[in-house]
Every structure is written in C-alpha cells, then in structure tokens.
Design an enzyme around this catalytic site. Structure first.
Site, PDB file in Angstrom:
ATOM      1  N   GLU B  32      -8.328 -20.899   5.195  1.00 38.22           N
ATOM      2  CA  GLU B  32      -7.448 -19.724   5.310  1.00 38.22           C
ATOM      3  C   GLU B  32      -6.564 -19.880   6.546  1.00 38.22           C
ATOM      4  OE1 GLU B  32      -6.519 -16.793   3.714  1.00 38.22           O
ATOM      5  OE2 GLU B  32      -5.254 -16.705   5.501  1.00 38.22           O
ATOM      6  N   SER B  46      -2.637  -0.714  -2.895  1.00 39.16           N
ATOM      7  CA  SER B  46      -2.993   0.687  -3.148  1.00 39.16           C
ATOM      8  C   SER B  46      -4.498   0.897  -3.267  1.00 39.16           C
ATOM      9  CB  SER B  46      -2.320   1.185  -4.426  1.00 39.16           C
ATOM     10  OG  SER B  46      -0.945   0.905  -4.408  1.00 39.16           O
ATOM     11  N   HIS B  50      -7.855  -0.441 -11.210  1.00 35.09           N
ATOM     12  CA  HIS B  50      -7.184   0.054 -12.411  1.00 35.09           C
ATOM     13  C   HIS B  50      -8.100  -0.041 -13.624  1.00 35.09           C
ATOM     14  CE1 HIS B  50      -3.168   0.579 -10.723  1.00 35.09           C
ATOM     15  NE2 HIS B  50      -3.322  -0.563 -10.079  1.00 35.09           N
ATOM     16  N   ARG B 313       3.908  -8.230  -3.460  1.00 32.61           N
ATOM     17  CA  ARG B 313       3.199  -8.740  -4.634  1.00 32.61           C
ATOM     18  C   ARG B 313       3.688 -10.159  -4.904  1.00 32.61           C
ATOM     19  NH1 ARG B 313       5.560  -3.919  -5.247  1.00 32.61           N
ATOM     20  NH2 ARG B 313       4.415  -2.049  -5.878  1.00 32.61           N
ATOM     21  N   SER B 339      -0.004  -7.200  -9.159  1.00 35.67           N
ATOM     22  CA  SER B 339      -0.877  -6.094  -9.562  1.00 35.67           C
ATOM     23  C   SER B 339      -1.189  -6.266 -11.050  1.00 35.67           C
ATOM     24  CB  SER B 339      -0.158  -4.770  -9.321  1.00 35.67           C
ATOM     25  OG  SER B 339      -1.064  -3.718  -9.448  1.00 35.67           O
ATOM     26  N   CYS B 402     -14.221   5.706  18.624  1.00 36.21           N
ATOM     27  CA  CYS B 402     -13.010   6.232  17.987  1.00 36.21           C
ATOM     28  C   CYS B 402     -13.270   7.659  17.576  1.00 36.21           C
ATOM     29  CB  CYS B 402     -12.659   5.373  16.775  1.00 36.21           C
ATOM     30  SG  CYS B 402     -11.469   6.122  15.653  1.00 36.21           S
ATOM     31  N   CYS B 404     -11.136   9.977  16.329  1.00 37.16           N
ATOM     32  CA  CYS B 404     -10.485  10.515  15.130  1.00 37.16           C
ATOM     33  C   CYS B 404     -11.268  10.175  13.867  1.00 37.16           C
ATOM     34  CB  CYS B 404      -9.067   9.968  14.999  1.00 37.16           C
ATOM     35  SG  CYS B 404      -8.027  10.266  16.429  1.00 37.16           S
ATOM     36  N   CYS B 437      -4.546   9.279  15.906  1.00 39.86           N
ATOM     37  CA  CYS B 437      -4.012   8.893  17.221  1.00 39.86           C
ATOM     38  C   CYS B 437      -3.643   7.409  17.271  1.00 39.86           C
ATOM     39  CB  CYS B 437      -4.974   9.262  18.345  1.00 39.86           C
ATOM     40  SG  CYS B 437      -6.167   7.991  18.777  1.00 39.86           S
TER      41      CYS B 437
HETATM   42  C1  LIG Z   1       2.097  -2.655  -2.580  1.00 41.10           C
HETATM   43  C2  LIG Z   1       1.040  -3.268  -3.440  1.00 41.10           C
HETATM   44  C3  LIG Z   1       0.135  -2.452  -4.111  1.00 41.10           C
HETATM   45  C4  LIG Z   1      -0.854  -3.023  -4.924  1.00 41.10           C
HETATM   46  N1  LIG Z   1      -1.765  -2.216  -5.500  1.00 41.10           N
HETATM   47  C5  LIG Z   1      -2.765  -2.747  -6.249  1.00 41.10           C
HETATM   48  C6  LIG Z   1      -3.775  -1.918  -6.788  1.00 41.10           C
HETATM   49  O1  LIG Z   1      -3.801  -0.726  -6.547  1.00 41.10           O
HETATM   50  N2  LIG Z   1      -4.718  -2.470  -7.585  1.00 41.10           N
HETATM   51  C7  LIG Z   1      -4.729  -3.804  -7.864  1.00 41.10           C
HETATM   52  O2  LIG Z   1      -5.590  -4.227  -8.622  1.00 41.10           O
HETATM   53  N3  LIG Z   1      -3.811  -4.634  -7.306  1.00 41.10           N
HETATM   54  C8  LIG Z   1      -2.838  -4.135  -6.507  1.00 41.10           C
HETATM   55  N4  LIG Z   1      -1.907  -4.954  -5.929  1.00 41.10           N
HETATM   56  C9  LIG Z   1      -2.000  -6.381  -6.159  1.00 41.10           C
HETATM   57  C10 LIG Z   1      -3.014  -7.054  -5.256  1.00 41.10           C
HETATM   58  O3  LIG Z   1      -2.893  -6.623  -3.919  1.00 41.10           O
HETATM   59  C11 LIG Z   1      -2.812  -8.554  -5.300  1.00 41.10           C
HETATM   60  O4  LIG Z   1      -2.826  -8.929  -6.652  1.00 41.10           O
HETATM   61  C12 LIG Z   1      -3.897  -9.323  -4.602  1.00 41.10           C
HETATM   62  O5  LIG Z   1      -4.115  -8.830  -3.305  1.00 41.10           O
HETATM   63  C13 LIG Z   1      -3.541 -10.793  -4.513  1.00 41.10           C
HETATM   64  O6  LIG Z   1      -4.586 -11.438  -3.843  1.00 41.10           O
HETATM   65  P1  LIG Z   1      -4.538 -12.995  -3.546  1.00 41.10           P
HETATM   66  O7  LIG Z   1      -5.871 -13.328  -3.026  1.00 41.10           O
HETATM   67  O8  LIG Z   1      -4.073 -13.705  -4.750  1.00 41.10           O
HETATM   68  O9  LIG Z   1      -3.418 -13.153  -2.443  1.00 41.10           O
HETATM   69  P2  LIG Z   1      -3.579 -12.994  -0.847  1.00 41.10           P
HETATM   70  O10 LIG Z   1      -4.364 -11.821  -0.505  1.00 41.10           O
HETATM   71  O11 LIG Z   1      -2.235 -13.126  -0.260  1.00 41.10           O
HETATM   72  O12 LIG Z   1      -4.437 -14.256  -0.469  1.00 41.10           O
HETATM   73  C14 LIG Z   1      -3.876 -15.515  -0.313  1.00 41.10           C
HETATM   74  C15 LIG Z   1      -4.363 -16.091   0.989  1.00 41.10           C
HETATM   75  O13 LIG Z   1      -3.927 -17.425   1.100  1.00 41.10           O
HETATM   76  C16 LIG Z   1      -3.611 -17.689   2.438  1.00 41.10           C
HETATM   77  N5  LIG Z   1      -2.728 -18.853   2.505  1.00 41.10           N
HETATM   78  C17 LIG Z   1      -1.433 -18.921   2.114  1.00 41.10           C
HETATM   79  N6  LIG Z   1      -0.940 -20.140   2.362  1.00 41.10           N
HETATM   80  C18 LIG Z   1      -1.934 -20.855   2.926  1.00 41.10           C
HETATM   81  C19 LIG Z   1      -2.041 -22.195   3.418  1.00 41.10           C
HETATM   82  N7  LIG Z   1      -1.005 -23.036   3.396  1.00 41.10           N
HETATM   83  N8  LIG Z   1      -3.223 -22.599   3.923  1.00 41.10           N
HETATM   84  C20 LIG Z   1      -4.304 -21.749   3.976  1.00 41.10           C
HETATM   85  N9  LIG Z   1      -4.239 -20.494   3.538  1.00 41.10           N
HETATM   86  C21 LIG Z   1      -3.074 -20.040   3.009  1.00 41.10           C
HETATM   87  C22 LIG Z   1      -2.976 -16.403   2.887  1.00 41.10           C
HETATM   88  O14 LIG Z   1      -2.982 -16.257   4.301  1.00 41.10           O
HETATM   89  C23 LIG Z   1      -3.809 -15.349   2.172  1.00 41.10           C
HETATM   90  O15 LIG Z   1      -4.868 -14.872   2.983  1.00 41.10           O
HETATM   91  C24 LIG Z   1      -0.906  -4.424  -5.107  1.00 41.10           C
HETATM   92  C25 LIG Z   1      -0.001  -5.229  -4.419  1.00 41.10           C
HETATM   93  C26 LIG Z   1       0.947  -4.668  -3.581  1.00 41.10           C
HETATM   94  C27 LIG Z   1       1.855  -5.543  -2.811  1.00 41.10           C
END
Ligand SMILES: Cc1cc2nc3c(=O)[nH]c(=O)nc-3n(C[C@H](O)[C@H](O)[C@H](O)COP(=O)(O)OP(=O)(O)OC[C@H]3O[C@@H](n4cnc5c(N)ncnc54)[C@H](O)[C@@H]3O)c2cc1C
Ligand SMILES: Cc1cc2nc3c(=O)[nH]c(=O)nc-3n(C[C@H](O)[C@H](O)[C@H](O)COP(=O)(O)OP(=O)(O)OC[C@H]3O[C@@H](n4cnc5c(N)ncnc54)[C@H](O)[C@@H]3O)c2cc1C
Lengths: 327, 476
Positions: B32, B46, B50, B313, B339, B402, B404, B437
């Site tokens: 990571e 959020s 879902h 996203r 999402s 904390c 709050c 706060c």
């Molecule tokens: C505003 C918003 C609201 C959302 N609401 C919902 C919801 O309510 N319900 C739902 O189910 N989904 C929701 N989603 C979608 C959800 O958040 C994402 O689908 C999910 O978090 C994606 O996870 P991930 O692990 O694929 O990506 P990430 O969490 O980004 O994980 C990828 C990781 O890889 C690491 N990485 C990247 N490049 C490298 C590298 N070169 N070397 C080592 N590490 C690296 C990053 O640092 C990161 O920690 C929402 C998204 C957004 C933006």
C-alpha cells in the site's frame, strides 16, 4: 446516589468565581469538576498580558490572573475540586454523571452551575472550500501548541478572521519567527479589541485585509496557499479581485461558540444560532436550579466581566438553595 | 523472499481479497502506498451497504452488490465486530407520473434477488419518515440496505487478514513490475523487490497504471468526484432511512444518508474530472448538495454542516473490471471499482479467489483460520454499565481525550496498537477529532499519546503520512 448542594462544571475563571461567591453567600458544600489537570481554563494558555485591568487594577497575564483564584479555591475547605473529571451527562433533575480515570460516577445536585466555556468556530462552520491538508488550525489550538507545548506549527501563516485570538496569535507567531503574511477579515472592521489590532498587527507590520475572504485552502498534504478575494458591502465576491497567498499554515479565528451540550441534554432551551441558554436574565437557564455562567452563558471579551457575572451566578445559586427566591 | 500472491492496494477491495485468501495456506503480501490502509477511495464515500437496486440486472456490479449485502448481514458484521446497521432505504419520487420508474427499479432489483421491495404511499411515509418535504409523493422501500463505517470495515478486514498470516506493508508504493513468465512477477515497492506467482491489482484510481506496468494496458480509470457534507450529530434523527431520489445516468443522485456514527450526511455529487488527486470541495458542490437534499427534506440547512470532503470513484466504463489478463498469466485485475464497491467487496473477494483458483492457484483451507475479530471498545457506542466494566478493567478508559465524541485515552492507545500511524488514522478508528470542534481541544493530547506509543519526535507526527507533518519545530 450521593447528593451534593452545589456542583459546578468547569474550573475556568467562571467556575472558580462562582464557587467562591457561592461559598461567601453561605453554601456549605461545593463540588467543582474540571476535565483538565489544572484549574484556570483557557487562561492557562493566554500567556500575554491584558487580564485584570478592571478587576485587580493591574495588568496580569492569563495564568497570573487564574492563579489568584486558584489559591483562594484551594484554600477553601468547603470547595472540593475534582480534576480530570469530565461531566458527560446532566438530567433536568440535576443528576450528573462524570468520567475520571478509574471511574464513572453519578451524583445528584441541589443546584448546578455550568461554567464549561467556549469552543472555537471552525473552518467547516464557515464552509471554506478547497482541500483538507495539515496546517489548518483553530487559532486557539495553535495558541495551545505554541504556549503550552512549545510547538511551532508553521513557517508562513495566514490568519483567517480578526477575532482577538487570531490577532494575539498573529503577534505570538511573529515573535516566534513565523512570517505572518496576512490577516483576512470579511467585514469592514475587526471583531477584536482595538488595542489588539494596534499592538498585535500594526506594531509588527502585519497586513490586515478588511472586506476580503479566503475563498479556498489549497495543498494536498500540507497547506500550500490560500485564495483570497475582495468582497463588496453585500459580502459578494468582486470579480477579478482574486489573488493567492502562499503559506504553510492557516489559522482560523472566526469566533467562539458556548459549549452547552450538557444543558441541551438536560432539556433546557438553547438558542440554536448562538448556542446560548434562553432565559430572562444572564446566568439563568430554563431549568430551575441550573445556572450557566462565563463563556458558556455568553461570549465575553474580557475575563474581568466573566469574574464579575459569575460571582452573581454563585450568589443566585446560593439564594436558590436557601429556598429564598424562585430564581 | 517470495509470496504466493501480492495484492496491490489496501482499500476495501484489496482488504477483502486479502482476508478471503487468508482462509487458505498461502503467503500473502499487501503493498500500500499510503501511510495506512483505507486512505484511498475507501475513506471518502457514503458508507452505504446497498441492497443492489439501481443497477442493471445483467451487470456484474449488480449481483456482486446483492451478494456483498448478504455476506455483510449474514456473516461479516458478526464475525468482524462491525457496527452494521440495517436501516433500510427509500427511493422517493416527486411526481406520481414517475411511479413506473419505481416499478422498473423494483422489477430490476427483484431480478437481481433483492428481497422485500415495496412501493409505499404518502401515508406510509408520513408515519415512517416524517421529515420528508411535501413534494415527495411516494417511494420504493428497500429494507435490506444499511450503513457502516467504511474505514473501520477496511481496518477490520485487514486486521483479520494479518491475524491469519497476511503481511501488510504501508508506505510501499509499487513503482515497477517485471513479468518473469512462469516464475510470476517481480514487484518494486518502497525500494525493495518482492516476488510472487500471482499479482492482484486492487489499486483503485491507479489500477490502470499498475495493469500497464505489468504489460496489460487494457483499460483506463477516470475519477468521478463526489462531494459530501456531514451534519451535526444533533440532527441524528432527521431521517430514519437512507433517502434517495430517482437515479440519474451517472449516479444515484443526492442522498440523505444516515451514518453508523450518528451524524447524517448529504451528498454526493458526481462529476467526471481529470485529476486523480483533486479532493477539493467547492461552493458549487455545496449548493448542488444542499438543493438536492432540501428538496427531499426542507428542514436541512447549511448551518447544520460540521464537516465536508470529496471522494473520487474509480470509473472504467459502466461496470467493474474483474478478470484475469490472459496475455499476462497470473495478473488479476480488480479495477474500476466504482459504487457500489464498498458493498460488493466481500463478494468481489470470493470472485477474485475463484479466478485465481481457475488459473492454477491451489486454495487449501487452513484449519487454524480465525474468522472472528473482537469489536474494539468505543465508549460512544456502549451503555453506562459497559463503560463501568471497561474502566474497572483499565482506568484509562475513564480518561477522556475527545470531549465532543467521548473518546478516552485508552481508545487512542488501542487505535495506535492496532495500526494507526497518523492523526487521521486515529480519527477514523476512534472518532476523536471527528466532532464539532474538529480537534480544537484534543489534537495536542492525541499527538502526545502517539508520540509516547510510537516513540517518535512530535515533529514526525503527521495528519495522513509523510508531507503532512503537523508542526514544524519543537522548542525547549
Ligand atoms: C463519493 C463516493 C461515495 C460512495 N459511496 C458508496 C456507498 O455508499 N456504497 C458503496 O458500496 N460504494 C460507495 N462508493 C464506492 C466505493 O467507495 C469504492 O468502490 C471503493 O472504495 C473502492 O475501493 P478500492 O479498494 O477499489 O479502491 P481504494 O480504496 O482507492 O484502494 C486502492 C488502494 O491502492 C493504493 N494504491 C494505488 N496505487 C498504488 C501503488 N502504485 N502502489 C501501492 N498502492 C497503491 C491506494 O493508495 C489505495 O489505498 C462511493 C464512492 C465515492 C467516491
Ligand atoms: C485565546 C483567548 C485569548 C483571550 N484573551 C483575553 C485577554 O487578553 N484579556 C481578557 O480579559 N480576556 C481574554 N480572553 C477571554 C477570557 O479568557 C475568557 O472570557 C474566560 O477565560 C472565560 O472563562 P470561562 O471560565 O467561562 O471559560 P474557560 O476559561 O474556557 O473555562 C471552562 C472550563 O470548563 C472546563 N470544562 C468544559 N466542559 C467540561 C465538562 N464537560 N466537564 C468538566 N469540565 C469541563 C474546561 O476544561 C475549562 O477549564 C481570551 C480568551 C481566549 C480563548
């Protein structure tokens, strides 16, 4: 559940003045709860002079002012001080819970005075957009860092808002060798005391921008700059007037909000805009036998007036306990 | 040093895959780039689990969402001590002429296997969601939707995976990948070379770059920004359900969201942008979110807002990209997890394990696999008797840091012991500094506890990793 005559929450200048006044007015048993490890409240971090000109006719620093009361409180056997004791719950029947290392305690009081002070308004409350990097601090937090911990938060700072804490911190940071690039105030005049504008900014050549607002904070990990824009008399942005100030720190000094969560929990009426108790008179709340004083009751500029009015609160509580008046 | 599987990325996707694979006799390494897990997309969303509605019935994300929701309700929430709350959701319409659209969402949801869907009228809403505005005419009630703390979900999965033998390296950004044919991959990260037979790419916004490094430039990730605004806890009971409008082409619309820690939230916007690092919020975003939320609940006001953030996203077309890249044997992409990625993650993990198995990875169960993770103690979640018991065990639970959010010194210490390395990490785990706060009172105290626990000079304490140091200098 143990019952006490008077419980005072908060051991700042307000709580201490109320405790001493209540004792002088005949209350035999006072429990003073303070969450910190010292009495004195916010005064402990205000190492600048400017306290006590009215009350003591002398110019003291915050800790000096506080110490004069701490001595009296400690010397009074009728006041039990509990430090590191954090009140977490209050009911309308004046049952109070507090946490301290090692215990969760419950006590009932015949009367309660809340002297819990203020918290600072935050960047979030004035909805400054942009990113959320390290280096954005409420001015009072920066004051605590510098004055209590000896930590210098940044090298180049912009102060957002011209409240007294911001003005005092502008000077404090300048004295520590930090370059204070600007104080940005959206209004036409400072919210702070005139003496602070003169002594803290003018004497240090720190520019004060009236009728300007910070429109965004920039920077990924640490603050890199702020966007500033001029506003008209209706507080609307004047197109084309925007400019950027590079800095690594933004201190927010946009006012204080009374801390009245305990009072709210007890069901008292609170003005949602100011977060102050709704009552006919200063120090009263909508619950009989529950009083509020000092910055929890309303925001004071000068600690001298906190001391004066909180003394009145102590006497009101004494009267209430004596069963005299329907306060 | 060689591993069976290297997972790039410790977001919800990588964490869920690591935990799933840790059931088997495998050497697993998670790389990571940030200072802690969950610091990518998975921290800013959020937090909704879902139900699966509002997805086309033929989509991969649709059925993974339904299955992820089931896994959460039936297994993970209990096993991992998560604070999942099944509050249900409403999709509201402002015009009865839109009822056919609700019917359509219902039919499509049922095709995916979502249970208990019901169209409800204004009388039902008056009784069950009293703060809705007068413009709302009817709604689709979706009982299986719920809420969770997204980062604590990630931390629980990672902790459990590590407990079961997986290895996590933070501040290890993957900068190069060498494909070594049958031997698998050499992955350069944090100045070291790591080897593994299989490479799982769960790098979120950067998954396209990681895939390209491994020789499969087969897709592109576009960030779609969402701004969210948190309201004061005093407004906790403004909504009983998560409230949605009808979805648009690119998003589920501006919602009123309950969060598992109490503060309601409004948002998110959905706008495609170019910059993968742009997490700024804007005056326009705020206006859009307030207007959308107030249309459903007019009593919400700007003055209720206590915090805000933006998330991106990771979007690649309309659906998730989960596949083995055949030209690069051993490379499994789990990308474009837009999402509902948070919800789908547990099901995605099962699917990824299955793909690995199909491509030759032996999945032998480990008898010693421990599925349970005890729930960390949070004073704000427990009744007074429980608080008393905790303090009896350790007085430091009575030492409030904390005010709050009611967080004790011991909870901060526990958080650091469980892996928090930054102020944000402490905040995400404990809620200290997350209240009204914003750390005005507790920041210095937390920094001192971290200093003690980590044995670091205070100048090395950061908000969210190198570059975000909080103070510049310490004086005597
Ligand atoms: C505003 C918003 C609201 C959302 N609401 C919902 C919801 O309510 N319900 C739902 O189910 N989904 C929701 N989603 C979608 C959800 O958040 C994402 O689908 C999910 O978090 C994606 O996870 P991930 O692990 O694929 O990506 P990430 O969490 O980004 O994980 C990828 C990781 O890889 C690491 N990485 C990247 N490049 C490298 C590298 N070169 N070397 C080592 N590490 C690296 C990053 O640092 C990161 O920690 C929402 C998204 C957004 C933006
Ligand atoms: C930065 C700053 C600079 C100032 N400069 C000046 C100046 O130059 N001259 C001047 O005259 N005045 C100045 N003032 C104003 C003056 O200091 C305040 O008006 C005064 O301190 C208010 O006193 P108080 O007791 O109401 O609140 P505080 O001093 O804030 O005390 C409140 C106390 O209550 C405790 N408490 C809160 N909640 C709980 C709880 N739940 N349980 C237990 N304890 C609790 C707190 O720990 C604190 O000790 C300044 C104020 C600030 C903030």
């Amino acid at each position: 559940m143990e019952t006490r005559d008077l419980i005072i929450v908060g051991g700042g200048p307000a709580g201490m003045a109320a405790a001493l006044a209540a004792r002088a007015a005949g209350v035999g048993d006072v429990l003073l709860l303070e969450r910190d490890q010292h009495l004195g409240g916010i005064l402990n971090q205000c190492i600048h002079p400017g306290f006590g000109l009215h009350h003591f006719k002398a110019e003291l620093t915050g800790p000096e002012y506080a110490d004069r009361f701490v001595e009296l409180v400690k010397g009074d056997p009728g006041i039990e001080v509990r430090l590191r004791s954090f009140a977490v719950k209050l009911t309308k029947d004046r049952e109070l819970s507090f946490l301290r290392p090692g215990a969760l305690e419950e006590v009932k009081a015949r009367a309660v005075i809340l002297a819990t002070g203020c918290r600072e308004r935050t960047r979030e409350m004035i909805l400054i957009p942009g990113s959320r990097p390290a280096g954005v601090y409420p001015a009072g937090l920066a004051q605590k860092m510098v004055n209590i911990e000896g930590w210098i938060p940044g090298r180049e700072a912009v102060i957002i808002g011209s409240g007294d804490i911001g003005l005092i911190m502008a000077r404090r940071m300048a004295l520590e060798g930090v370059k204070v690039k600007a104080v940005v105030e959206i209004q036409k005049t400072s919210r702070g005391l005139v003496r602070n504008v003169v002594q803290c900014l003018e004497d240090f050549g720190i520019p004060l921008y009236f009728q300007h607002r910070v429109a965004a904070i920039r920077g990924r990990d640490r603050v890199e700059s702020v966007d500033v824009v001029r506003v008209d008399d209706g507080l609307k942005d004047i197109p084309g007037s925007g400019f950027k100030i590079t800095c690594d720190t933004a201190l927010i000094s946009v006012g204080l909000i009374p801390e009245n969560e305990l009072l709210e929990m007890a069901g008292a009426e609170i003005d949602r805009r100011t977060n102050t108790p709704v009552a006919a008179e200063v120090n009263l709340t909508s619950i009989p036998g529950v009083f509020a004083c000092g910055n929890a009751c309303k925001v004071y500029d000068l600690v001298d007036w906190v001391t004066r009015d909180s003394g009145v609160a102590g006497r009101m509580a004494a009267e209430y306990l004596a069963g005299g008046k329907a306060v | 040093m060689s591993h069976d599987v290297i997972i790039v990325g410790a977001g919800i996707t990588g964490a869920a895959i690591a935990r799933e694979l840790s059931r088997y006799r495998l050497k697993i390494l998670i790389l990571e780039k940030e200072a802690e897990p969950a610091f990518g997309v998975s921290k800013s969303n959020s937090g909704i689990i879902h139900a699966g509605t509002q997805n086309p019935p033929t989509s991969l994300k649709g059925w993974l969402c339904v299955e992820g929701n089931r896994l959460m309700r039936e297994e993970l929430s209990g096993d991992l001590g998560l604070n999942f709350v099944q509050c249900g959701q409403l999709i509201v319409v402002f015009d009865l002429a839109d009822l056919p659209e609700l019917e359509n969402i219902k039919t499509e949801g049922e095709a995916l296997g979502v249970k208990g869907l019901e169209i409800v009228d204004r009388a039902w809403l008056d009784k069950n969601e009293p703060n809705l505005g007068p413009d709302v005419k009817a709604a689709l009630y979706v009982p299986s939707a719920g809420i969770i703390s997204p980062y604590r979900f990630v931390y629980a999965l990672i902790e459990n995976a590590v407990k079961n033998g997986a290895e996590l390296k933070v501040l290890h950004k993957v900068t190069a990948i060498r494909v070594k044919g049958k031997e698998g991959f050499e992955v350069v990260a944090g100045g070291e070379v790591y080897r593994a037979r299989y490479l799982v790419n769960a790098a979120g916004l950067y998954a396209d770059e990681i895939s390209a490094m491994a020789g499969a430039a087969t897709f592109k990730i576009t960030p779609r920004k969402g701004e969210e605004y948190l309201l004061d806890k005093k407004r906790e009971h403004i909504a009983r359900h998560i409230v949605f409008p009808l979805p648009s082409k690119t998003s589920k619309g501006i919602l009123i969201i309950k969060t598992s820690d109490g503060n309601p939230m409004i948002g998110p916007t959905a706008h495609d942008i170019g910059d993968k690092e742009d997490l700024s919020t804007s005056d326009e975003g705020l206006a859009e979110v307030l207007a959308g939320a107030r249309r459903m609940m007019p009593s919400i006001s700007g003055g209720d807002i206590i915090a805000y953030f933006a998330g991106l996203r990771p979007v690649s077309g309309k659906d998730f990209v989960i596949r083995h890249e055949d030209p690069v044997p051993g490379l499994v992409n789990v990308a474009g997890i837009q999402s509902p990625g948070l919800t789908s993650a547990p099901a995605i993990a099962v699917m990824a394990a299955d793909i690995l198995r199909k491509h030759g990875l032996a999945l032998e169960p480990r008898e010693e696999f421990q599925r349970a993770r005890p729930r960390p103690a949070h004073l704000f979640q427990i009744p007074p008797e429980e608080t008393r018991r905790l303090i009896g065990k350790n007085p430091s639970y009575g030492d409030i840091v904390c005010r709050c959010e009611l967080v004790s010194a011991q909870e901060v210490r526990d958080a650091v012991k469980r892996g928090a390395r930054t102020l944000d990490g402490v905040k995400f785990r404990t809620r200290a500094q997350a209240g009204r706060c914003h750390g005005g009172f507790c920041t210095t105290r937390i920094m001192k506890i971290m200093q003690e626990e980590l044995g670091l000079p205070v100048t090395a304490i950061t908000k969210r990793g190198p570059g975000s140091e909080l103070i510049k200098e310490e004086r005597e």
